[in-house]
Scaffold this motif. Sequence first.
Motif, PDB file in Angstrom:
ATOM      1  N   PHE A   1       0.847  -1.202   0.108  1.00 20.02           N
ATOM      2  CA  PHE A   1      -0.138   0.143   0.028  1.00 20.02           C
ATOM      3  C   PHE A   1       0.771   1.351   0.069  1.00 20.02           C
ATOM      4  CE2 PHE A   1      -3.750  -2.562   1.470  1.00 20.02           C
ATOM      5  CZ  PHE A   1      -4.756  -2.038   0.498  1.00 20.02           C
ATOM      6  N   THR A   2       2.054   1.209   0.633  1.00 15.76           N
ATOM      7  CA  THR A   2       2.838   2.289   0.825  1.00 15.76           C
ATOM      8  C   THR A   2       3.547   2.611  -0.542  1.00 15.76           C
ATOM      9  OG1 THR A   2       3.275   1.881   3.128  1.00 15.76           O
ATOM     10  CG2 THR A   2       4.705   3.556   2.004  1.00 15.76           C
ATOM     11  N   LEU A   3       4.116   1.690  -1.129  1.00 14.32           N
ATOM     12  CA  LEU A   3       4.708   2.016  -2.524  1.00 14.32           C
ATOM     13  C   LEU A   3       3.509   2.179  -3.445  1.00 14.32           C
ATOM     14  CD1 LEU A   3       7.317  -0.951  -2.850  1.00 14.32           C
ATOM     15  CD2 LEU A   3       7.612   1.550  -2.522  1.00 14.32           C
ATOM     16  N   TYR A   4       2.599   1.584  -3.369  1.00 11.73           N
ATOM     17  CA  TYR A   4       1.607   1.908  -4.307  1.00 11.73           C
ATOM     18  C   TYR A   4       0.893   3.506  -4.334  1.00 11.73           C
ATOM     19  CZ  TYR A   4      -2.929   2.035  -6.941  1.00 11.73           C
ATOM     20  OH  TYR A   4      -4.053   2.337  -7.629  1.00 11.73           O
ATOM     21  N   ALA A   5       0.720   4.121  -3.211  1.00 15.12           N
ATOM     22  CA  ALA A   5       0.444   5.341  -2.858  1.00 15.12           C
ATOM     23  C   ALA A   5       1.424   6.300  -3.111  1.00 15.12           C
ATOM     24  CB  ALA A   5      -0.146   5.297  -1.500  1.00 15.12           C
ATOM     25  N   GLY A   6       2.671   5.758  -2.944  1.00 18.07           N
ATOM     26  CA  GLY A   6       3.630   6.749  -2.923  1.00 18.07           C
ATOM     27  C   GLY A   6       3.979   6.992  -4.727  1.00 18.07           C
ATOM     28  N   LEU A   7       4.197   5.863  -5.310  1.00 24.17           N
ATOM     29  CA  LEU A   7       4.444   5.758  -6.916  1.00 24.17           C
ATOM     30  C   LEU A   7       3.170   6.353  -7.719  1.00 24.17           C
ATOM     31  CD1 LEU A   7       6.248   2.345  -7.413  1.00 24.17           C
ATOM     32  CD2 LEU A   7       7.273   4.734  -7.029  1.00 24.17           C
ATOM     33  N   THR A   8       1.828   6.249  -7.326  1.00 21.81           N
ATOM     34  CA  THR A   8       0.817   6.707  -7.907  1.00 21.81           C
ATOM     35  C   THR A   8       0.652   8.254  -7.771  1.00 21.81           C
ATOM     36  OG1 THR A   8      -0.286   4.714  -7.482  1.00 21.81           O
ATOM     37  CG2 THR A   8      -1.727   6.619  -8.319  1.00 21.81           C
ATOM     38  N   MET A   9       1.359   8.749  -6.747  1.00 16.12           N
ATOM     39  CA  MET A   9       1.111  10.157  -6.536  1.00 16.12           C
ATOM     40  C   MET A   9       2.146  11.056  -7.853  1.00 16.12           C
ATOM     41  SD  MET A   9       1.260  11.418  -2.715  1.00 16.12           S
ATOM     42  CE  MET A   9       2.484  10.292  -1.921  1.00 16.12           C
ATOM     43  N   VAL A  10       3.057  10.093  -8.060  1.00 16.36           N
ATOM     44  CA  VAL A  10       4.006  11.042  -9.333  1.00 16.36           C
ATOM     45  C   VAL A  10       3.707  10.573 -10.571  1.00 16.36           C
ATOM     46  CG1 VAL A  10       5.890  11.424  -7.564  1.00 16.36           C
ATOM     47  CG2 VAL A  10       5.740   9.273  -8.761  1.00 16.36           C
ATOM     48  N   THR A  11       2.792   9.689 -10.932  1.00 12.83           N
ATOM     49  CA  THR A  11       2.150   9.208 -12.258  1.00 12.83           C
ATOM     50  C   THR A  11       1.431  10.307 -12.710  1.00 12.83           C
ATOM     51  OG1 THR A  11       0.345   8.457 -11.612  1.00 12.83           O
ATOM     52  CG2 THR A  11       2.100   6.878 -11.480  1.00 12.83           C
ATOM     53  N   ASN A  12       1.109  10.268 -14.241  1.00 12.97           N
ATOM     54  CA  ASN A  12       0.302  11.181 -14.830  1.00 12.97           C
ATOM     55  C   ASN A  12      -1.135  10.752 -15.053  1.00 12.97           C
ATOM     56  OD1 ASN A  12       2.499  13.022 -15.290  1.00 12.97           O
ATOM     57  ND2 ASN A  12       3.205  11.999 -17.209  1.00 12.97           N
ATOM     58  N   VAL A  13      -1.568   9.875 -14.220  1.00 14.32           N
ATOM     59  CA  VAL A  13      -2.760   9.149 -14.380  1.00 14.32           C
ATOM     60  C   VAL A  13      -3.801  10.236 -13.798  1.00 14.32           C
ATOM     61  CG1 VAL A  13      -4.391   7.464 -13.476  1.00 14.32           C
ATOM     62  CG2 VAL A  13      -1.908   6.910 -13.969  1.00 14.32           C
TER      63      VAL A  13
ATOM     64  N   GLY B   1      -8.446   6.163 -10.793  1.00 13.08           N
ATOM     65  CA  GLY B   1      -7.625   6.861 -11.923  1.00 13.08           C
ATOM     66  C   GLY B   1      -7.216   6.075 -13.128  1.00 13.08           C
ATOM     67  N   TYR B   2      -6.588   4.768 -12.668  1.00 15.51           N
ATOM     68  CA  TYR B   2      -6.139   3.798 -13.730  1.00 15.51           C
ATOM     69  C   TYR B   2      -7.330   3.263 -14.509  1.00 15.51           C
ATOM     70  CZ  TYR B   2      -1.807   3.853 -11.076  1.00 15.51           C
ATOM     71  OH  TYR B   2      -0.626   4.165 -10.576  1.00 15.51           O
ATOM     72  N   VAL B   3      -8.488   3.160 -14.062  1.00 16.94           N
ATOM     73  CA  VAL B   3      -9.589   2.618 -14.595  1.00 16.94           C
ATOM     74  C   VAL B   3     -10.199   3.686 -15.666  1.00 16.94           C
ATOM     75  CG1 VAL B   3     -12.249   2.076 -14.352  1.00 16.94           C
ATOM     76  CG2 VAL B   3     -10.575   1.322 -12.713  1.00 16.94           C
ATOM     77  N   VAL B   4     -10.306   4.920 -15.304  1.00 20.33           N
ATOM     78  CA  VAL B   4     -10.411   6.077 -16.216  1.00 20.33           C
ATOM     79  C   VAL B   4      -9.508   5.972 -17.293  1.00 20.33           C
ATOM     80  CG1 VAL B   4     -10.475   8.394 -16.560  1.00 20.33           C
ATOM     81  CG2 VAL B   4     -11.726   7.526 -14.787  1.00 20.33           C
ATOM     82  N   TYR B   5      -8.099   5.927 -17.053  1.00 21.25           N
ATOM     83  CA  TYR B   5      -6.963   6.001 -17.873  1.00 21.25           C
ATOM     84  C   TYR B   5      -7.196   4.827 -18.963  1.00 21.25           C
ATOM     85  CZ  TYR B   5      -2.249   6.114 -19.577  1.00 21.25           C
ATOM     86  OH  TYR B   5      -1.079   5.897 -20.604  1.00 21.25           O
ATOM     87  N   ALA B   6      -7.287   3.533 -18.528  1.00 22.36           N
ATOM     88  CA  ALA B   6      -7.470   2.519 -19.249  1.00 22.36           C
ATOM     89  C   ALA B   6      -8.631   2.456 -20.198  1.00 22.36           C
ATOM     90  CB  ALA B   6      -7.525   1.182 -18.654  1.00 22.36           C
ATOM     91  N   TRP B   7      -9.934   3.192 -19.666  1.00 24.73           N
ATOM     92  CA  TRP B   7     -10.938   3.253 -20.528  1.00 24.73           C
ATOM     93  C   TRP B   7     -10.872   4.287 -21.845  1.00 24.73           C
ATOM     94  CZ3 TRP B   7     -14.507   7.322 -21.427  1.00 24.73           C
ATOM     95  CH2 TRP B   7     -15.787   7.018 -21.806  1.00 24.73           C
ATOM     96  N   ARG B   8     -10.189   5.239 -21.377  1.00 21.14           N
ATOM     97  CA  ARG B   8      -9.857   6.582 -22.523  1.00 21.14           C
ATOM     98  C   ARG B   8      -8.853   6.017 -23.363  1.00 21.14           C
ATOM     99  NH1 ARG B   8     -12.291  11.412 -20.461  1.00 21.14           N
ATOM    100  NH2 ARG B   8     -11.180  12.414 -22.323  1.00 21.14           N
ATOM    101  N   LYS B   9      -8.091   5.245 -22.990  1.00 22.64           N
ATOM    102  CA  LYS B   9      -7.011   4.782 -23.743  1.00 22.64           C
ATOM    103  C   LYS B   9      -7.774   3.639 -24.599  1.00 22.64           C
ATOM    104  CE  LYS B   9      -2.403   4.762 -24.437  1.00 22.64           C
ATOM    105  NZ  LYS B   9      -1.835   6.179 -24.467  1.00 22.64           N
ATOM    106  N   THR B  10      -8.387   2.822 -24.355  1.00 27.20           N
ATOM    107  CA  THR B  10      -8.885   1.829 -25.276  1.00 27.20           C
ATOM    108  C   THR B  10     -10.192   2.461 -26.146  1.00 27.20           C
ATOM    109  OG1 THR B  10     -10.810   1.426 -23.449  1.00 27.20           O
ATOM    110  CG2 THR B  10      -8.881   0.155 -23.932  1.00 27.20           C
ATOM    111  N   LYS B  11     -10.703   3.813 -25.742  1.00 25.60           N
ATOM    112  CA  LYS B  11     -11.745   4.331 -26.630  1.00 25.60           C
ATOM    113  C   LYS B  11     -11.013   5.566 -27.680  1.00 25.60           C
ATOM    114  CE  LYS B  11     -15.650   2.461 -25.111  1.00 25.60           C
ATOM    115  NZ  LYS B  11     -16.434   1.975 -25.809  1.00 25.60           N
ATOM    116  N   GLY B  12      -9.694   5.393 -27.339  1.00 28.60           N
ATOM    117  CA  GLY B  12      -9.013   6.449 -28.132  1.00 28.60           C
ATOM    118  C   GLY B  12      -9.097   7.899 -27.955  1.00 28.60           C
TER     119      GLY B  12
END
Length: 281
Positions: free
Chosen positions: A190-202, A250-261
Motif C-alpha cells: 500500500f505504501t509503495l502504491y500510494a507513493g508511486l501513484t502520486m507521481v504518475t500522470n494518471v 484513475g487507472y480505470v479511467v486511464y484504461a477506458w479512455r485509452k481503449t476508446k482512443g
Amino acid sequence: MHDGSHDELDLDERDEESDEPPRRPRRKGIYILPNLFTLAGLFGGFYAIVMAMNGRYDQAAIGVFCAMVLDSLDGRVARMTNTQSAFGEQMDSLSDMVSFGAAPALIVYEWALRGLGKLGWIAAFVYCSGAALRLARFNTNIGVVDKRFFQGLPSPAAAALVTGFIWLMDDSGFKEAGAIEWLSWTAFGFTLYAGLTMVTNVPFYSFKDVSFKRTVPFIVIVAIALFIAVVNLHPPLVLFSLFVCYGLSGYVVYAWRKTKGKPVTVFSTSTHEPDEEGLHR
C-alpha cells in the motif's frame, strides 16, 4: 532682473526633502480565516505523528483524516471570502507536506515497516518523497492542468490509503503489525502504491467543478444523509473502502479512455482557459 534668491529657496527645500527618511513599503497583512483552517490541518498531522510515537495508531489515523477535511475547506473558504494570497498557498503546501507526506510515512513505518529493515524505510521514503514531488509539481503546473482532474493521486487520498489501512487493521485487533509478516508486506505494498501513484500522470477526478452555490434536487440531500449514516456504521471500513475505490479510479479511467482512443493526459490545450479546454493528447 532675475534674482538668485528663488534658486536658494529651491535648494533649501530640496535639502529639507532629502533629509526626510525614505518611506517604508507597507507591510502586507495575513488573512486569518483560511490560515486558521490550514494551521488546524497542520495540527492534525502533528497530532498524528505524536499519537504514532505513543502507539495510538487509531488516533494517528483519525488525525490524518481530520487534516484531510480541514485541507478541503481552507481553499474553499479562501475563495468564498475572497481572501486568497500567496502566503496562504505556500502555507497550505507546507502543511500538506507534514500532514500527508511525513506523517503517513512515519506512522506506517512505526506500525508495520520497521521489521522489514532497509526495505521498510525505503518504502516509507518513497512515499514521503512522492508526496513532496507531487506537491511541487502541483504548484508549478497549476496554470496548465485541467482543473477537473488531478495529475496523479492527490496526497490527501494517498495518505487516506495508507493510514486508512492502519486504522482498519488496528480496529480489527492488529495493534502491532511488525510481528505479522503478511500484514507488514501488505502495508509495504500500500505504501509503495500510494507513493508511486502520486507521481504518475494518471488523471484522478478533482471534484472542483462541483458548486455548492447551485440548487440540487431533494434526493441529493437524502443521499447525503444516507451516506453519513453508512459511514457511521463502521467508519474505518467505509472510509478505507471509499479511498481504495478512488485510488483505483484513475487507472480505470486511464484504461477506458485509452481503449476508446480518447485523450488521457490532464494538460489543457490552452494555458489561457485550462478548465474550459479540457483534456488533450
